[in-house]
Design an enzyme around this catalytic site. Structure first.
Site, short mmCIF file in Angstrom:
data_model
loop_
_atom_site.label_atom_id
_atom_site.label_comp_id
_atom_site.label_asym_id
_atom_site.label_seq_id
_atom_site.Cartn_x
_atom_site.Cartn_y
_atom_site.Cartn_z
N SER A 92 -2.88 -1.94 8.48
CA SER A 92 -3.56 -0.82 7.83
C SER A 92 -4.49 -0.11 8.83
O SER A 92 -4.03 0.40 9.84
CB SER A 92 -4.31 -1.33 6.60
OG SER A 92 -4.75 -0.26 5.80
N ASP A 185 3.95 1.45 -1.25
CA ASP A 185 2.56 1.38 -0.79
C ASP A 185 1.78 2.49 -1.47
O ASP A 185 2.07 3.68 -1.27
CB ASP A 185 2.53 1.53 0.73
CG ASP A 185 1.16 1.27 1.33
OD1 ASP A 185 0.15 1.46 0.63
OD2 ASP A 185 1.11 0.90 2.52
N HIS A 215 1.25 -2.31 -0.21
CA HIS A 215 0.42 -2.10 0.98
C HIS A 215 0.18 -3.39 1.75
O HIS A 215 0.14 -3.39 2.98
CB HIS A 215 -0.92 -1.48 0.58
CG HIS A 215 -1.79 -1.13 1.75
ND1 HIS A 215 -1.43 -0.20 2.70
CD2 HIS A 215 -3.02 -1.59 2.13
CE1 HIS A 215 -2.39 -0.10 3.60
NE2 HIS A 215 -3.35 -0.94 3.28
#
Length: 243
Positions: A92, A185, A215
């Site tokens: 991320s 996601d 995610h």
């Protein structure tokens, strides 16, 4: 500038060192981090995980940190603890940081693995109304899917992100890159992985879209995919023509 002592775990081993960069409000105890560490230890590969300042077990206040300060944390840990070349695994926001680290240490970073990498999310991750709250109040609180505490973004963090955008011009990295992205996601649009792949100068970039993947990408099958991607980068880096 002297940086605070950050919580970390460093396992010496074969080069290159794998360095894991967690996401926003994440820490070095996540399931993906520990899975990659166990895999690296089993093969005798050097591995480094750590908590950014203000996160996990490291000192500091979370809201005092910025994207640039966490980049500098990563650079400090790599410079202090890792010997020789490194392969970065960024999750991320950690995927944004790995690109900034690669820019800052081109002689050290030889490969990268992104997990739902979120470069430039200050540019695409906030609505105009949310940006207005940040500008007026200096901070933004949003509901979090990961716990009862709200997700807090500060204006200094947002400003730091805007000052460190990486997708506005070609990224001059030539090593192997593997990008894993879930198509379900809710935080990072899967199309961003394709944009990042196109922006990287390297010819050895592969994007894996995981249908049904969220995610976190932390299911058993996702973890196996992550380990295969990391091994693939290490194998590519063993070829003089690739790294």
């Amino acid at each position: 500038m002297t940086r605070p002592s950050l919580a970390h775990h460093h396992t010496p081993g074969a080069s290159p060192t794998i360095v894991f960069l967690p996401g926003y409000r994440s820490d070095m105890q996540g399931s993906k981090v520990l899975a990659v560490e166990a895999w690296a230890q089993a093969r005798g590969q050097a591995f480094l995980r750590f908590d950014y300042a203000g996160c996990g077990e490291s000192p500091g206040a979370f809201e005092d940190q910025t994207l640039a300060s966490w980049r500098d944390d990563a650079l400090h840990m790599i410079d202090s603890l890792a010997e020789g070349p490194v392969v970065l695994v960024g999750s991320s926001m950690g995927g944004w940081l790995m690109l900034l680290v690669a820019q800052a240490r081109p002689e050290r970073v030889i490969g990268m693995v992104g997990i739902a990498a979120a470069p430039d999310f200050t540019r695409w991750g906030f609505t105009d109304a949310e940006k207005a709250v940040l500008a007026e109040q200096g901070r933004l609180e949003q509901p979090s899917d990961y716990g009862p505490e709200p997700m807090v973004t500060t204006l200094p963090f947002w400003t730091s992100g805007e000052a460190n955008l990486v997708l506005e011009a070609p990224i001059g990295f030539a090593g192997p890159v593997r990008l894993l992205q879930g198509q379900c996601d809710a935080e990072v649009p899967w199309e961003l992985a394709l944009r990042l792949a196109d922006t990287l100068r390297s010819d050895d970039v592969q994007v894996t879209l995981v249908k049904g993947g969220d995610h976190r990408l932390s299911r058993d099958a996702d973890i196996r995919l992550l380990l295969r991607a990391t091994e693939d980068v290490l194998t590519a880096c063993s070829s003089p023509s690739s790294c």
